[in-house]
Scaffold this motif. Structure first.
Motif, PDB file in Angstrom:
ATOM      1  N   TYR A  11       5.164   9.012  -0.990  1.00  0.00           N
ATOM      2  CA  TYR A  11       5.062   7.547  -1.062  1.00  0.00           C
ATOM      3  C   TYR A  11       6.073   6.903  -0.111  1.00  0.00           C
ATOM      4  CZ  TYR A  11       5.957   2.833  -2.824  1.00  0.00           C
ATOM      5  OH  TYR A  11       6.157   1.481  -2.932  1.00  0.00           O
ATOM      6  N   VAL A  12       5.647   5.852   0.593  1.00  0.00           N
ATOM      7  CA  VAL A  12       6.517   5.160   1.545  1.00  0.00           C
ATOM      8  C   VAL A  12       6.843   3.769   1.007  1.00  0.00           C
ATOM      9  CG1 VAL A  12       6.740   4.242   3.878  1.00  0.00           C
ATOM     10  CG2 VAL A  12       5.600   6.439   3.518  1.00  0.00           C
ATOM     11  N   TYR A  13       8.140   3.502   0.854  1.00  0.00           N
ATOM     12  CA  TYR A  13       8.569   2.159   0.434  1.00  0.00           C
ATOM     13  C   TYR A  13       8.717   1.281   1.672  1.00  0.00           C
ATOM     14  CZ  TYR A  13      11.432  -1.719  -1.128  1.00  0.00           C
ATOM     15  OH  TYR A  13      11.902  -2.983  -1.396  1.00  0.00           O
ATOM     16  N   ASN A  14       7.968   0.189   1.676  1.00  0.00           N
ATOM     17  CA  ASN A  14       7.991  -0.756   2.786  1.00  0.00           C
ATOM     18  C   ASN A  14       8.736  -2.014   2.336  1.00  0.00           C
ATOM     19  OD1 ASN A  14       7.596  -2.430   4.950  1.00  0.00           O
ATOM     20  ND2 ASN A  14       5.363  -2.269   4.980  1.00  0.00           N
ATOM     21  N   PRO A  15       9.912  -2.293   2.906  1.00  0.00           N
ATOM     22  CA  PRO A  15      10.687  -3.476   2.489  1.00  0.00           C
ATOM     23  C   PRO A  15       9.921  -4.785   2.659  1.00  0.00           C
ATOM     24  CG  PRO A  15      12.023  -1.999   3.830  1.00  0.00           C
ATOM     25  CD  PRO A  15      10.605  -1.513   3.931  1.00  0.00           C
ATOM     26  N   GLU A  16       8.977  -4.817   3.584  1.00  0.00           N
ATOM     27  CA  GLU A  16       8.230  -6.058   3.832  1.00  0.00           C
ATOM     28  C   GLU A  16       7.322  -6.403   2.657  1.00  0.00           C
ATOM     29  OE1 GLU A  16       6.165  -5.779   7.479  1.00  0.00           O
ATOM     30  OE2 GLU A  16       7.984  -5.578   8.723  1.00  0.00           O
ATOM     31  N   THR A  17       6.829  -5.395   1.944  1.00  0.00           N
ATOM     32  CA  THR A  17       5.944  -5.651   0.797  1.00  0.00           C
ATOM     33  C   THR A  17       6.670  -5.491  -0.537  1.00  0.00           C
ATOM     34  OG1 THR A  17       5.217  -3.346   0.825  1.00  0.00           O
ATOM     35  CG2 THR A  17       3.910  -4.928   2.067  1.00  0.00           C
ATOM     36  N   GLY A  18       7.785  -4.736  -0.532  1.00  0.00           N
ATOM     37  CA  GLY A  18       8.526  -4.530  -1.774  1.00  0.00           C
ATOM     38  C   GLY A  18       7.735  -3.685  -2.759  1.00  0.00           C
ATOM     39  N   ASP A  19       8.006  -3.905  -4.032  1.00  0.00           N
ATOM     40  CA  ASP A  19       7.294  -3.186  -5.114  1.00  0.00           C
ATOM     41  C   ASP A  19       6.987  -4.191  -6.219  1.00  0.00           C
ATOM     42  OD1 ASP A  19       6.227  -1.475  -6.949  1.00  0.00           O
ATOM     43  OD2 ASP A  19       8.038  -0.277  -7.247  1.00  0.00           O
ATOM     44  N   PRO A  20       5.885  -4.960  -6.053  1.00  0.00           N
ATOM     45  CA  PRO A  20       5.566  -6.033  -7.002  1.00  0.00           C
ATOM     46  C   PRO A  20       5.448  -5.550  -8.450  1.00  0.00           C
ATOM     47  CG  PRO A  20       4.173  -6.149  -5.043  1.00  0.00           C
ATOM     48  CD  PRO A  20       4.898  -4.840  -4.970  1.00  0.00           C
ATOM     49  N   ILE A  21       4.933  -4.347  -8.641  1.00  0.00           N
ATOM     50  CA  ILE A  21       4.752  -3.834 -10.009  1.00  0.00           C
ATOM     51  C   ILE A  21       6.091  -3.696 -10.714  1.00  0.00           C
ATOM     52  CG2 ILE A  21       3.938  -1.880 -11.380  1.00  0.00           C
ATOM     53  CD1 ILE A  21       1.792  -1.413  -9.331  1.00  0.00           C
ATOM     54  N   ALA A  22       7.115  -3.276  -9.961  1.00  0.00           N
ATOM     55  CA  ALA A  22       8.450  -3.097 -10.548  1.00  0.00           C
ATOM     56  C   ALA A  22       9.284  -4.368 -10.451  1.00  0.00           C
ATOM     57  CB  ALA A  22       9.172  -1.946  -9.857  1.00  0.00           C
ATOM     58  N   GLY A  23       8.696  -5.446  -9.935  1.00  0.00           N
ATOM     59  CA  GLY A  23       9.422  -6.708  -9.823  1.00  0.00           C
ATOM     60  C   GLY A  23      10.322  -6.795  -8.616  1.00  0.00           C
ATOM     61  N   ILE A  24      10.068  -5.945  -7.603  1.00  0.00           N
ATOM     62  CA  ILE A  24      10.869  -5.965  -6.366  1.00  0.00           C
ATOM     63  C   ILE A  24      10.190  -6.898  -5.364  1.00  0.00           C
ATOM     64  CG2 ILE A  24      11.883  -4.587  -4.536  1.00  0.00           C
ATOM     65  CD1 ILE A  24      12.951  -3.970  -7.326  1.00  0.00           C
TER      66      ILE A  24
END
Length: 218
Positions: A11-24
């Motif tokens: 899995y790739v974490y993209n700072p531009e999209t964040g992680d909406p499910i986790a509230g990021i």
């Protein structure tokens, strides 16, 4: 801002999209993610991530090692399950032989052994599903093993028609040591239960925070 890749599942974490499910929120750099944040796919912790493009060969090799480790754990889980089923069959055999002291002792001994194996099996499942090693099953295994030994020594003392002073002294020493281990493990379990927040407890996984998107039962 750099993207970060999970060494376990890819899995790739993209700072531009964040992680909406986790509230990021979008625009959150990887370094600013809370310590409790975990991979949305496999729940791996932040230390399992690496910057995309940094040491790709090394991290690819590391990912393969993780996959090999998973295969080994799955193999161990299957072996443990088969062992538990086999011992249950032996227990039934002892049970059907009759209700005498020896048979009852064997049944109790086999049942406790099955419980120990299932606790180890539970530890393996916790690692495969949450990528964490839980302390609680190890404490329970120690408790069950110590209690099992106490029952065995007590039963053997009762079954003997005559006991020498040396045998009696040795049995008492074993009972005292086993009882001390039981008390120590109970204290350890109490301390662990206090350290682990009840709302975030996952069978002893200290600091685990359940994600809203986690599948049922995880």
């Amino acid at each position: 801002m750099k993207k970060y890749k999970c060494s376990v599942c890819g899995y790739v974490y993209n700072p531009e999209t964040g992680d909406p499910i986790a509230g990021i929120a979008p625009g959150t750099p990887f370094e600013a993610l809370p310590h409790s944040w975990a991979c949305p796919k496999c729940n791996a912790l932040k230390d399992k991530f690496h910057a995309v493009g940094d040491h790709e060969t090394t991290h690819e090799l590391l990912r393969k090692f993780y996959l090999a480790e998973d295969v080994a754990y799955y193999f161990i889980a299957v072996i443990l399950f088969i062992a538990a089923i086999s011992i249950i069959g032996i227990t039934i055999t002892h049970f059907l032989k009759g209700f005498n002291t020896v048979n009852i002792l064997n049944v109790v001994n086999d049942i406790l052994l099955v419980v120990i194996i299932l606790e180890i099996f539970s530890t393996v499942l916790i690692y495969l599903t949450e990528r964490r090693i839980s302390l609680t099953p190890f404490i329970l295994i120690g408790l069950i093993s110590s209690i099992r030994r106490i029952l065995m020594v007590t039963a053997m003392m009762s079954a003997r028609e005559t006991t020498t002073d040396v045998e009696f002294s040795r049995s008492i020493q074993e009972l005292v040591v086993s009882a001390g281990i039981v008390l120590t493990l109970i204290v350890c379990y109490y301390i662990l239960s206090k350290v682990t927040k009840s709302a975030e407890r996952c069978i002893g996984c200290t600091g685990f925070e359940k994600r809203d998107d986690a599948p049922p039962g995880v």
